[in-house]
Write a protein that holds these residues in place. Structure first.
Motif, short mmCIF file in Angstrom:
data_model
loop_
_atom_site.label_atom_id
_atom_site.label_comp_id
_atom_site.label_asym_id
_atom_site.label_seq_id
_atom_site.Cartn_x
_atom_site.Cartn_y
_atom_site.Cartn_z
N ARG A 370 0.82 -1.20 0.00
CA ARG A 370 0.00 0.00 0.00
C ARG A 370 0.86 1.26 0.00
O ARG A 370 1.64 1.50 0.88
N ALA A 378 -3.01 0.02 -5.59
CA ALA A 378 -4.43 -0.18 -5.30
C ALA A 378 -5.23 -0.31 -6.59
O ALA A 378 -6.15 -1.14 -6.69
N GLY A 400 -4.54 -3.91 1.27
CA GLY A 400 -3.20 -3.36 1.17
C GLY A 400 -2.52 -3.32 2.53
O GLY A 400 -3.18 -3.16 3.56
#
Length: 522
Positions: A370, A378, A400
Protein backbone atom coordinates in the motif's frame (compact mmCIF):
# COMPACT_ATOMS: atom_id res chain seq x y z
CA UNK A 1 19.36 3.61 -19.10
CA UNK A 2 20.61 1.10 -21.61
CA UNK A 3 19.02 -2.29 -22.24
CA UNK A 4 20.32 -5.12 -20.10
CA UNK A 5 22.95 -7.22 -21.82
CA UNK A 6 24.05 -10.72 -20.84
CA UNK A 7 27.48 -12.16 -21.42
CA UNK A 8 29.15 -15.52 -21.14
CA UNK A 9 31.03 -16.30 -17.93
CA UNK A 10 34.12 -18.34 -18.65
CA UNK A 11 34.82 -21.60 -16.85
CA UNK A 12 37.76 -20.13 -14.98
CA UNK A 13 36.61 -16.65 -14.13
CA UNK A 14 39.66 -14.57 -13.29
CA UNK A 15 39.05 -10.98 -12.33
CA UNK A 16 42.13 -8.81 -12.21
CA UNK A 17 42.67 -5.40 -10.76
CA UNK A 18 43.01 -2.32 -12.87
CA UNK A 19 46.38 -0.95 -13.87
CA UNK A 20 48.69 0.16 -11.08
CA UNK A 21 48.31 3.74 -10.07
CA UNK A 22 44.55 3.87 -10.68
CA UNK A 23 41.42 3.08 -8.69
CA UNK A 24 42.08 5.46 -5.84
CA UNK A 25 39.85 8.28 -4.79
CA UNK A 26 40.68 11.62 -6.35
CA UNK A 27 38.98 13.95 -3.92
CA UNK A 28 37.49 16.88 -5.75
CA UNK A 29 34.61 17.89 -3.53
CA UNK A 30 34.72 20.83 -1.17
CA UNK A 31 33.17 20.44 2.25
CA UNK A 32 30.50 23.02 1.47
CA UNK A 33 29.50 21.69 -1.97
CA UNK A 34 25.73 21.57 -2.31
CA UNK A 35 24.28 18.08 -2.16
CA UNK A 36 22.37 16.59 -5.08
CA UNK A 37 18.94 15.52 -3.84
CA UNK A 38 17.65 12.19 -5.11
CA UNK A 39 13.99 11.34 -4.50
CA UNK A 40 12.62 7.81 -4.22
CA UNK A 41 9.70 5.87 -2.80
CA UNK A 42 11.74 2.70 -2.27
CA UNK A 43 12.24 2.40 1.50
CA UNK A 44 15.22 1.08 3.42
CA UNK A 45 14.21 -2.03 5.35
CA UNK A 46 17.41 -2.18 7.41
CA UNK A 47 20.80 -0.46 7.53
CA UNK A 48 22.34 -3.84 8.34
CA UNK A 49 23.13 -5.95 5.23
CA UNK A 50 22.07 -9.08 7.12
CA UNK A 51 18.55 -7.72 7.51
CA UNK A 52 17.55 -6.46 4.06
CA UNK A 53 16.83 -8.07 0.70
CA UNK A 54 15.11 -5.24 -1.21
CA UNK A 55 16.09 -2.71 -3.84
CA UNK A 56 15.73 0.34 -1.57
CA UNK A 57 18.16 -1.03 1.00
CA UNK A 58 20.60 -2.35 -1.60
CA UNK A 59 20.61 1.02 -3.37
CA UNK A 60 22.03 2.50 -0.18
CA UNK A 61 24.35 -0.44 0.50
CA UNK A 62 26.06 -0.13 -2.90
CA UNK A 63 27.19 3.35 -1.87
CA UNK A 64 28.14 3.00 1.79
CA UNK A 65 29.52 -0.56 1.83
CA UNK A 66 31.95 -2.44 -0.38
CA UNK A 67 31.64 -5.94 -1.72
CA UNK A 68 34.56 -7.94 -3.07
CA UNK A 69 33.26 -7.36 -6.61
CA UNK A 70 30.98 -4.88 -8.34
CA UNK A 71 29.64 -4.03 -11.80
CA UNK A 72 30.54 -1.20 -14.11
CA UNK A 73 27.73 0.52 -16.05
CA UNK A 74 26.36 -1.63 -18.86
CA UNK A 75 28.68 -4.54 -18.12
CA UNK A 76 27.55 -7.84 -16.64
CA UNK A 77 31.02 -9.18 -15.86
CA UNK A 78 31.96 -8.27 -12.28
CA UNK A 79 35.13 -6.31 -11.57
CA UNK A 80 37.17 -6.13 -8.32
CA UNK A 81 36.19 -3.56 -5.71
CA UNK A 82 37.30 -4.47 -2.18
CA UNK A 83 39.17 -7.34 -3.82
CA UNK A 84 42.35 -6.96 -5.79
CA UNK A 85 41.49 -10.07 -7.77
CA UNK A 86 39.08 -13.02 -7.64
CA UNK A 87 38.66 -16.25 -9.56
CA UNK A 88 37.60 -19.87 -9.56
CA UNK A 89 40.42 -22.19 -8.58
CA UNK A 90 38.99 -25.39 -10.05
CA UNK A 91 37.24 -26.65 -13.16
CA UNK A 92 34.32 -27.83 -11.04
CA UNK A 93 33.24 -24.27 -10.07
CA UNK A 94 33.30 -25.08 -6.36
CA UNK A 95 36.37 -23.21 -5.12
CA UNK A 96 36.32 -19.42 -5.45
CA UNK A 97 39.14 -17.29 -4.04
CA UNK A 98 39.66 -13.54 -3.61
CA UNK A 99 42.64 -11.43 -2.52
CA UNK A 100 41.83 -8.17 -0.73
CA UNK A 101 43.24 -4.78 -1.68
CA UNK A 102 45.82 -3.29 0.63
CA UNK A 103 44.87 -0.42 2.89
CA UNK A 104 41.04 -0.52 2.97
CA UNK A 105 40.06 0.94 6.33
CA UNK A 106 36.84 1.04 8.29
CA UNK A 107 35.71 4.36 9.84
CA UNK A 108 37.49 3.34 13.07
CA UNK A 109 40.78 3.32 11.18
CA UNK A 110 41.20 -0.45 11.44
CA UNK A 111 42.27 -2.14 8.21
CA UNK A 112 39.85 -4.59 6.60
CA UNK A 113 41.10 -8.19 6.66
CA UNK A 114 39.95 -11.52 5.32
CA UNK A 115 38.46 -12.22 8.75
CA UNK A 116 35.98 -9.35 8.22
CA UNK A 117 34.90 -10.90 4.94
CA UNK A 118 34.34 -14.36 6.40
CA UNK A 119 32.56 -12.78 9.38
CA UNK A 120 30.21 -10.85 7.07
CA UNK A 121 29.15 -13.94 5.13
CA UNK A 122 28.88 -16.15 8.21
CA UNK A 123 26.69 -13.70 10.16
CA UNK A 124 24.21 -13.29 7.29
CA UNK A 125 23.67 -17.03 7.26
CA UNK A 126 23.70 -17.33 11.05
CA UNK A 127 21.16 -14.54 11.59
CA UNK A 128 19.06 -15.80 8.67
CA UNK A 129 16.62 -12.91 8.96
CA UNK A 130 13.18 -13.37 7.42
CA UNK A 131 13.83 -10.13 5.52
CA UNK A 132 17.51 -10.85 4.87
CA UNK A 133 19.49 -12.24 1.91
CA UNK A 134 20.70 -15.57 3.36
CA UNK A 135 18.76 -17.48 0.68
CA UNK A 136 21.09 -16.02 -1.93
CA UNK A 137 23.96 -18.15 -0.60
CA UNK A 138 22.40 -21.62 -0.63
CA UNK A 139 25.38 -23.00 -2.58
CA UNK A 140 27.96 -21.66 -0.10
CA UNK A 141 29.27 -24.45 2.11
CA UNK A 142 31.84 -22.45 4.06
CA UNK A 143 34.17 -19.48 3.75
CA UNK A 144 37.69 -19.37 5.17
CA UNK A 145 40.37 -16.77 5.72
CA UNK A 146 43.57 -18.37 4.45
CA UNK A 147 45.64 -15.41 5.60
CA UNK A 148 45.00 -11.73 6.34
CA UNK A 149 44.18 -10.93 2.70
CA UNK A 150 43.01 -14.20 1.13
CA UNK A 151 39.44 -15.48 1.31
CA UNK A 152 38.29 -18.83 -0.07
CA UNK A 153 34.66 -19.75 -0.67
CA UNK A 154 33.98 -23.49 -0.59
CA UNK A 155 30.78 -24.17 -2.52
CA UNK A 156 28.62 -27.19 -1.75
CA UNK A 157 27.63 -27.52 -5.42
CA UNK A 158 29.00 -25.99 -8.62
CA UNK A 159 27.82 -22.40 -9.06
CA UNK A 160 28.96 -20.37 -12.06
CA UNK A 161 26.86 -17.45 -10.82
CA UNK A 162 28.64 -17.17 -7.46
CA UNK A 163 30.90 -14.29 -8.61
CA UNK A 164 27.75 -12.36 -9.52
CA UNK A 165 26.29 -12.95 -6.06
CA UNK A 166 29.52 -11.72 -4.47
CA UNK A 167 28.91 -8.41 -6.29
CA UNK A 168 25.49 -7.78 -4.71
CA UNK A 169 24.32 -5.91 -1.63
CA UNK A 170 24.06 -9.25 0.16
CA UNK A 171 27.86 -9.47 0.07
CA UNK A 172 28.46 -6.11 1.76
CA UNK A 173 31.48 -6.32 4.06
CA UNK A 174 30.98 -5.10 7.63
CA UNK A 175 33.36 -4.41 10.51
CA UNK A 176 33.43 -7.51 12.72
CA UNK A 177 34.12 -5.32 15.75
CA UNK A 178 30.93 -3.24 15.45
CA UNK A 179 28.34 -5.65 14.01
CA UNK A 180 27.02 -8.35 16.38
CA UNK A 181 27.61 -11.91 15.26
CA UNK A 182 24.14 -13.30 15.97
CA UNK A 183 21.76 -10.34 15.72
CA UNK A 184 21.08 -7.30 13.60
CA UNK A 185 22.79 -4.07 14.54
CA UNK A 186 20.46 -1.52 16.10
CA UNK A 187 20.55 2.23 15.50
CA UNK A 188 21.45 4.26 12.43
CA UNK A 189 25.25 3.96 12.43
CA UNK A 190 26.91 2.41 9.37
CA UNK A 191 30.56 1.34 9.42
CA UNK A 192 31.21 0.71 5.74
CA UNK A 193 34.11 1.33 3.37
CA UNK A 194 32.17 2.36 0.27
CA UNK A 195 32.57 5.53 -1.78
CA UNK A 196 30.23 7.36 0.62
CA UNK A 197 29.80 7.63 4.35
CA UNK A 198 26.35 7.94 5.89
CA UNK A 199 26.50 11.13 7.96
CA UNK A 200 22.82 11.38 8.96
CA UNK A 201 19.78 9.16 8.63
CA UNK A 202 16.12 9.56 9.51
CA UNK A 203 14.10 6.46 8.70
CA UNK A 204 11.65 6.91 5.82
CA UNK A 205 12.72 10.54 5.43
CA UNK A 206 16.36 11.30 4.55
CA UNK A 207 19.83 9.84 4.24
CA UNK A 208 22.81 12.21 3.90
CA UNK A 209 25.86 10.86 2.11
CA UNK A 210 29.31 12.43 2.04
CA UNK A 211 32.16 11.27 -0.22
CA UNK A 212 34.47 8.94 1.67
CA UNK A 213 38.00 10.42 1.52
CA UNK A 214 39.49 7.06 2.56
CA UNK A 215 37.75 4.94 -0.07
CA UNK A 216 39.97 2.47 -1.94
CA UNK A 217 38.33 0.41 -4.65
CA UNK A 218 37.57 0.21 -8.34
CA UNK A 219 36.43 3.83 -8.70
CA UNK A 220 38.85 6.50 -9.88
CA UNK A 221 36.82 9.07 -7.98
CA UNK A 222 33.67 9.42 -5.96
CA UNK A 223 30.94 11.93 -6.66
CA UNK A 224 29.12 14.85 -5.17
CA UNK A 225 27.46 14.90 -1.74
CA UNK A 226 24.04 13.28 -1.91
CA UNK A 227 20.83 13.65 0.02
CA UNK A 228 18.38 10.80 -0.46
CA UNK A 229 14.78 11.77 0.25
CA UNK A 230 12.26 9.01 0.88
CA UNK A 231 8.60 9.68 0.06
CA UNK A 232 5.57 7.81 1.29
CA UNK A 233 4.12 7.34 -2.18
CA UNK A 234 4.66 8.21 -5.81
CA UNK A 235 2.33 11.19 -5.72
CA UNK A 236 4.25 12.77 -2.85
CA UNK A 237 7.42 12.29 -4.90
CA UNK A 238 5.74 13.86 -7.93
CA UNK A 239 4.78 16.91 -5.89
CA UNK A 240 8.36 17.25 -4.67
CA UNK A 241 9.63 16.97 -8.25
CA UNK A 242 7.20 19.61 -9.48
CA UNK A 243 8.30 21.91 -6.66
CA UNK A 244 11.96 21.23 -7.56
CA UNK A 245 12.64 19.87 -4.09
CA UNK A 246 14.54 16.99 -5.68
CA UNK A 247 17.14 17.04 -8.47
CA UNK A 248 16.85 13.42 -9.59
CA UNK A 249 14.15 10.76 -9.48
CA UNK A 250 14.28 7.21 -10.72
CA UNK A 251 11.63 4.63 -11.58
CA UNK A 252 9.12 5.55 -8.90
CA UNK A 253 7.27 8.55 -10.32
CA UNK A 254 3.51 8.06 -10.93
CA UNK A 255 2.69 6.38 -14.21
CA UNK A 256 0.54 9.32 -15.30
CA UNK A 257 3.54 11.64 -15.01
CA UNK A 258 5.88 9.14 -16.69
CA UNK A 259 3.47 8.70 -19.59
CA UNK A 260 3.51 12.46 -20.21
CA UNK A 261 7.29 12.97 -19.99
CA UNK A 262 8.68 14.99 -22.87
CA UNK A 263 12.34 14.20 -23.60
CA UNK A 264 12.52 17.43 -25.60
CA UNK A 265 11.79 19.60 -22.55
CA UNK A 266 14.99 21.67 -21.98
CA UNK A 267 14.23 21.96 -18.26
CA UNK A 268 14.84 18.28 -17.60
CA UNK A 269 16.81 15.25 -18.71
CA UNK A 270 14.98 11.97 -19.31
CA UNK A 271 16.57 8.56 -19.75
CA UNK A 272 14.33 5.66 -20.76
CA UNK A 273 15.41 2.05 -21.11
CA UNK A 274 14.62 -1.58 -20.48
CA UNK A 275 15.02 -3.19 -17.07
CA UNK A 276 15.20 -6.63 -15.53
CA UNK A 277 12.42 -5.72 -13.09
CA UNK A 278 9.38 -7.96 -13.27
CA UNK A 279 6.03 -7.96 -11.47
CA UNK A 280 4.27 -11.21 -10.63
CA UNK A 281 1.19 -12.41 -8.83
CA UNK A 282 2.50 -15.00 -6.36
CA UNK A 283 0.21 -17.83 -5.25
CA UNK A 284 0.17 -19.77 -1.99
CA UNK A 285 0.51 -23.42 -3.02
CA UNK A 286 0.52 -24.94 0.48
CA UNK A 287 -1.95 -27.52 1.67
CA UNK A 288 -4.96 -25.76 3.18
CA UNK A 289 -4.70 -22.86 0.75
CA UNK A 290 -7.61 -22.44 -1.69
CA UNK A 291 -4.91 -22.35 -4.38
CA UNK A 292 -3.21 -25.61 -3.39
CA UNK A 293 -4.61 -27.47 -6.44
CA UNK A 294 -2.65 -26.51 -9.60
CA UNK A 295 -5.88 -26.65 -11.61
CA UNK A 296 -7.25 -23.80 -9.53
CA UNK A 297 -4.07 -21.82 -10.15
CA UNK A 298 -4.30 -22.51 -13.89
CA UNK A 299 -7.87 -21.22 -13.79
CA UNK A 300 -6.53 -17.94 -12.39
CA UNK A 301 -3.98 -17.82 -15.22
CA UNK A 302 -6.81 -18.05 -17.76
CA UNK A 303 -8.46 -14.95 -16.27
CA UNK A 304 -5.52 -12.50 -16.20
CA UNK A 305 -5.46 -9.84 -18.92
CA UNK A 306 -1.92 -8.39 -18.98
CA UNK A 307 -2.56 -6.17 -21.96
CA UNK A 308 -5.38 -4.44 -20.09
CA UNK A 309 -3.21 -3.95 -17.00
CA UNK A 310 -0.39 -2.44 -19.06
CA UNK A 311 -2.72 -0.08 -20.91
CA UNK A 312 -5.36 0.96 -18.40
CA UNK A 313 -3.40 0.90 -15.14
CA UNK A 314 0.17 1.63 -16.27
CA UNK A 315 -0.45 3.66 -19.44
CA UNK A 316 2.09 1.58 -21.36
CA UNK A 317 4.99 2.41 -19.04
CA UNK A 318 5.28 -1.38 -18.60
CA UNK A 319 5.17 -4.27 -21.05
CA UNK A 320 3.09 -7.45 -20.63
CA UNK A 321 5.19 -10.39 -19.42
CA UNK A 322 4.56 -14.07 -20.12
CA UNK A 323 7.34 -15.82 -18.24
CA UNK A 324 9.17 -15.92 -14.93
CA UNK A 325 12.36 -14.92 -16.81
CA UNK A 326 12.17 -11.45 -18.40
CA UNK A 327 13.01 -10.37 -21.92
CA UNK A 328 16.68 -9.58 -22.37
CA UNK A 329 17.80 -12.50 -20.22
CA UNK A 330 19.38 -15.62 -21.69
CA UNK A 331 16.77 -18.23 -22.57
CA UNK A 332 13.63 -16.07 -22.21
CA UNK A 333 10.50 -17.70 -23.65
CA UNK A 334 6.75 -16.97 -23.47
CA UNK A 335 5.12 -20.10 -21.97
CA UNK A 336 2.18 -18.27 -20.38
CA UNK A 337 1.28 -16.92 -23.82
CA UNK A 338 1.74 -20.33 -25.42
CA UNK A 339 -0.10 -22.37 -22.77
CA UNK A 340 -2.97 -19.92 -22.26
CA UNK A 341 -3.53 -18.56 -25.79
CA UNK A 342 -6.37 -16.15 -26.17
CA UNK A 343 -6.61 -15.50 -22.43
CA UNK A 344 -8.66 -14.31 -20.70
CA UNK A 345 -11.18 -17.13 -20.98
CA UNK A 346 -13.78 -17.65 -18.25
CA UNK A 347 -14.95 -20.81 -20.04
CA UNK A 348 -11.58 -22.53 -19.80
CA UNK A 349 -11.18 -21.37 -16.21
CA UNK A 350 -14.61 -22.77 -15.29
CA UNK A 351 -13.77 -26.14 -16.85
CA UNK A 352 -10.59 -26.41 -14.75
CA UNK A 353 -12.45 -25.54 -11.56
CA UNK A 354 -15.10 -28.15 -12.36
CA UNK A 355 -12.35 -30.73 -12.89
CA UNK A 356 -10.83 -29.78 -9.53
CA UNK A 357 -14.23 -30.26 -7.87
CA UNK A 358 -14.15 -27.02 -5.88
CA UNK A 359 -17.15 -25.01 -4.75
CA UNK A 360 -17.77 -21.72 -6.51
CA UNK A 361 -16.92 -19.03 -6.00
CA UNK A 362 -13.40 -19.84 -4.73
CA UNK A 363 -12.58 -17.34 -1.98
CA UNK A 364 -9.09 -15.85 -2.33
CA UNK A 365 -7.29 -13.11 -0.38
CA UNK A 366 -5.13 -10.76 -2.47
CA UNK A 367 -2.52 -8.55 -0.80
CA UNK A 368 -0.51 -5.65 -2.16
CA UNK A 369 2.00 -3.04 -1.01
CA UNK A 370 0.00 0.00 0.00
CA UNK A 371 1.27 3.41 -1.03
CA UNK A 372 4.78 2.69 -2.28
CA UNK A 373 5.93 2.08 -5.82
CA UNK A 374 4.45 4.05 -8.70
CA UNK A 375 1.23 4.87 -6.88
CA UNK A 376 -1.06 2.44 -8.67
CA UNK A 377 -0.83 -0.64 -6.46
CA UNK A 378 -4.43 -0.18 -5.30
CA UNK A 379 -5.58 0.41 -8.89
CA UNK A 380 -3.77 -2.69 -10.06
CA UNK A 381 -5.24 -4.77 -7.23
CA UNK A 382 -8.73 -3.51 -8.08
CA UNK A 383 -8.19 -4.33 -11.77
CA UNK A 384 -6.94 -7.82 -10.90
CA UNK A 385 -9.92 -8.38 -8.62
CA UNK A 386 -12.29 -7.46 -11.43
CA UNK A 387 -10.49 -9.79 -13.86
CA UNK A 388 -10.33 -12.72 -11.46
CA UNK A 389 -14.00 -12.38 -10.49
CA UNK A 390 -15.13 -12.69 -14.11
CA UNK A 391 -17.99 -15.18 -14.38
CA UNK A 392 -18.36 -15.44 -10.61
CA UNK A 393 -15.61 -18.09 -10.43
CA UNK A 394 -13.57 -16.40 -7.69
CA UNK A 395 -14.44 -14.06 -4.83
CA UNK A 396 -11.38 -11.91 -4.18
CA UNK A 397 -10.79 -10.08 -0.90
CA UNK A 398 -8.27 -7.29 -1.58
CA UNK A 399 -6.22 -5.66 1.17
CA UNK A 400 -3.20 -3.36 1.17
CA UNK A 401 -0.40 -3.43 3.76
CA UNK A 402 2.53 -1.24 4.68
CA UNK A 403 5.73 -2.55 3.13
CA UNK A 404 7.34 -4.16 6.19
CA UNK A 405 4.06 -5.81 7.22
CA UNK A 406 3.50 -6.93 3.64
CA UNK A 407 6.92 -8.65 3.57
CA UNK A 408 6.25 -10.42 6.86
CA UNK A 409 2.87 -11.64 5.67
CA UNK A 410 4.17 -13.28 2.51
CA UNK A 411 7.15 -14.67 4.46
CA UNK A 412 4.66 -16.30 6.86
CA UNK A 413 2.31 -17.51 4.11
CA UNK A 414 -0.59 -15.45 5.47
CA UNK A 415 -2.06 -14.45 2.09
CA UNK A 416 -3.43 -16.53 -0.78
CA UNK A 417 -2.04 -14.26 -3.48
CA UNK A 418 0.18 -11.20 -3.48
CA UNK A 419 1.55 -8.91 -6.17
CA UNK A 420 5.25 -8.02 -5.85
CA UNK A 421 7.92 -6.64 -8.14
CA UNK A 422 11.26 -8.41 -8.40
CA UNK A 423 14.42 -6.53 -9.34
CA UNK A 424 17.25 -8.76 -10.58
CA UNK A 425 19.88 -9.32 -7.88
CA UNK A 426 22.47 -9.82 -10.60
CA UNK A 427 22.40 -10.00 -14.41
CA UNK A 428 21.68 -13.68 -14.97
CA UNK A 429 18.41 -15.64 -15.38
CA UNK A 430 19.32 -17.75 -12.34
CA UNK A 431 18.32 -14.82 -10.13
CA UNK A 432 14.74 -15.37 -11.30
CA UNK A 433 14.71 -19.16 -11.45
CA UNK A 434 16.39 -19.75 -8.09
CA UNK A 435 14.90 -16.87 -6.12
CA UNK A 436 11.32 -17.20 -7.34
CA UNK A 437 10.56 -20.87 -8.04
CA UNK A 438 13.27 -23.07 -6.55
CA UNK A 439 12.36 -24.89 -3.33
CA UNK A 440 12.57 -22.41 -0.45
CA UNK A 441 12.22 -19.40 -2.76
CA UNK A 442 12.32 -15.83 -1.50
CA UNK A 443 8.63 -15.34 -2.29
CA UNK A 444 7.74 -18.21 0.04
CA UNK A 445 4.89 -19.59 -2.07
CA UNK A 446 5.44 -23.09 -0.69
CA UNK A 447 6.12 -24.34 -4.23
CA UNK A 448 8.57 -27.22 -4.61
CA UNK A 449 9.24 -29.22 -7.75
CA UNK A 450 12.12 -31.67 -8.20
CA UNK A 451 12.41 -30.97 -11.93
CA UNK A 452 12.69 -27.21 -11.36
CA UNK A 453 15.30 -27.74 -8.66
CA UNK A 454 17.34 -30.03 -10.92
CA UNK A 455 17.17 -27.53 -13.77
CA UNK A 456 18.39 -24.70 -11.55
CA UNK A 457 21.28 -26.85 -10.29
CA UNK A 458 22.16 -27.81 -13.87
CA UNK A 459 22.42 -24.17 -14.95
CA UNK A 460 24.70 -23.36 -12.02
CA UNK A 461 27.17 -25.94 -13.26
CA UNK A 462 27.50 -24.32 -16.69
CA UNK A 463 30.26 -21.74 -16.89
CA UNK A 464 29.17 -20.91 -20.45
CA UNK A 465 25.90 -19.14 -19.67
CA UNK A 466 24.84 -19.41 -23.28
CA UNK A 467 24.61 -23.15 -22.67
CA UNK A 468 21.79 -22.69 -20.15
CA UNK A 469 19.12 -21.92 -22.75
CA UNK A 470 17.55 -25.38 -22.88
CA UNK A 471 17.45 -25.80 -19.11
CA UNK A 472 15.91 -22.40 -18.52
CA UNK A 473 13.43 -23.04 -21.32
CA UNK A 474 12.29 -26.24 -19.62
CA UNK A 475 12.05 -24.43 -16.29
CA UNK A 476 9.80 -21.73 -17.73
CA UNK A 477 7.54 -24.35 -19.31
CA UNK A 478 7.17 -26.16 -16.00
CA UNK A 479 6.34 -22.95 -14.14
CA UNK A 480 3.58 -22.18 -16.65
CA UNK A 481 2.19 -25.67 -16.03
CA UNK A 482 2.33 -25.57 -12.22
CA UNK A 483 1.58 -21.83 -11.83
CA UNK A 484 3.19 -20.94 -8.47
CA UNK A 485 3.14 -17.43 -9.87
CA UNK A 486 1.53 -15.54 -12.74
CA UNK A 487 3.83 -13.10 -14.58
CA UNK A 488 2.15 -9.73 -15.12
CA UNK A 489 4.54 -7.15 -16.54
CA UNK A 490 8.11 -5.99 -17.06
CA UNK A 491 8.98 -2.41 -16.22
CA UNK A 492 10.46 0.21 -18.49
CA UNK A 493 12.97 2.35 -16.62
CA UNK A 494 13.00 6.13 -16.33
CA UNK A 495 15.56 8.41 -14.72
CA UNK A 496 14.51 12.05 -14.65
CA UNK A 497 16.80 14.88 -13.56
CA UNK A 498 16.94 18.63 -13.75
CA UNK A 499 18.86 20.13 -16.64
CA UNK A 500 21.82 20.97 -14.40
CA UNK A 501 22.45 17.43 -13.11
CA UNK A 502 24.17 14.93 -15.39
CA UNK A 503 25.06 11.25 -15.10
CA UNK A 504 21.51 9.98 -14.66
CA UNK A 505 21.97 7.57 -17.56
CA UNK A 506 24.53 5.67 -15.47
CA UNK A 507 22.55 5.62 -12.23
CA UNK A 508 21.14 2.11 -12.54
CA UNK A 509 20.86 -0.83 -14.89
CA UNK A 510 20.17 -4.53 -14.62
CA UNK A 511 23.15 -5.17 -12.35
CA UNK A 512 21.52 -3.91 -9.14
CA UNK A 513 24.12 -1.18 -8.47
CA UNK A 514 22.84 2.35 -7.69
CA UNK A 515 25.65 4.65 -8.86
CA UNK A 516 25.10 7.89 -6.96
CA UNK A 517 28.73 8.77 -7.56
CA UNK A 518 28.02 9.24 -11.28
CA UNK A 519 25.70 12.20 -10.62
CA UNK A 520 27.30 15.59 -11.30
CA UNK A 521 26.19 19.20 -11.37
CA UNK A 522 26.79 20.62 -14.84
Amino acid sequence: MRPLRTRIITALLVLTAAAAGGRQLLAEQEEDQEAITVGTTEPVTSLDPAGAYDSGSWALFSNVFQALLTFEPGDTTPVPDAAERCGFQDDGLRLFRCTLRHGIRFPSGREMTAADVTYSFDRIRRIDSDLGPASLFTTLGSVTADDSRTVTFHLSTPDATFPLKVATGAASIVDRETYPAASLRAGSAVDGTGPYTLTAYTKDRTADLKPNPHYKGYLHRTGSPIRLRYYSDAHALARAWSARQVDVTSRTLPVDLLAELNPGNPAQRVTEGDTAQTHNLYLNTRGGSPLHDPRVRRALAWLVDREALAYTVYRNTVDPLYSVIPRGMTGHTTPFFDRYPGAPSAGKARALLAEAGVSLPVHVSLGYDRGRGVGVSAREAAALKKQLQTGGLFAVDVKGYEWADFQRRWAAGRMDAWAVSWVADYPDPETFGAALVETGSSMNTGYSNDQVDRLVRRTRGLADRGGTVDAFGALQTRVAQDVPLIPLWQRKDYVVSTSYVGGGQYLQDGTGVFRLWRLRRT
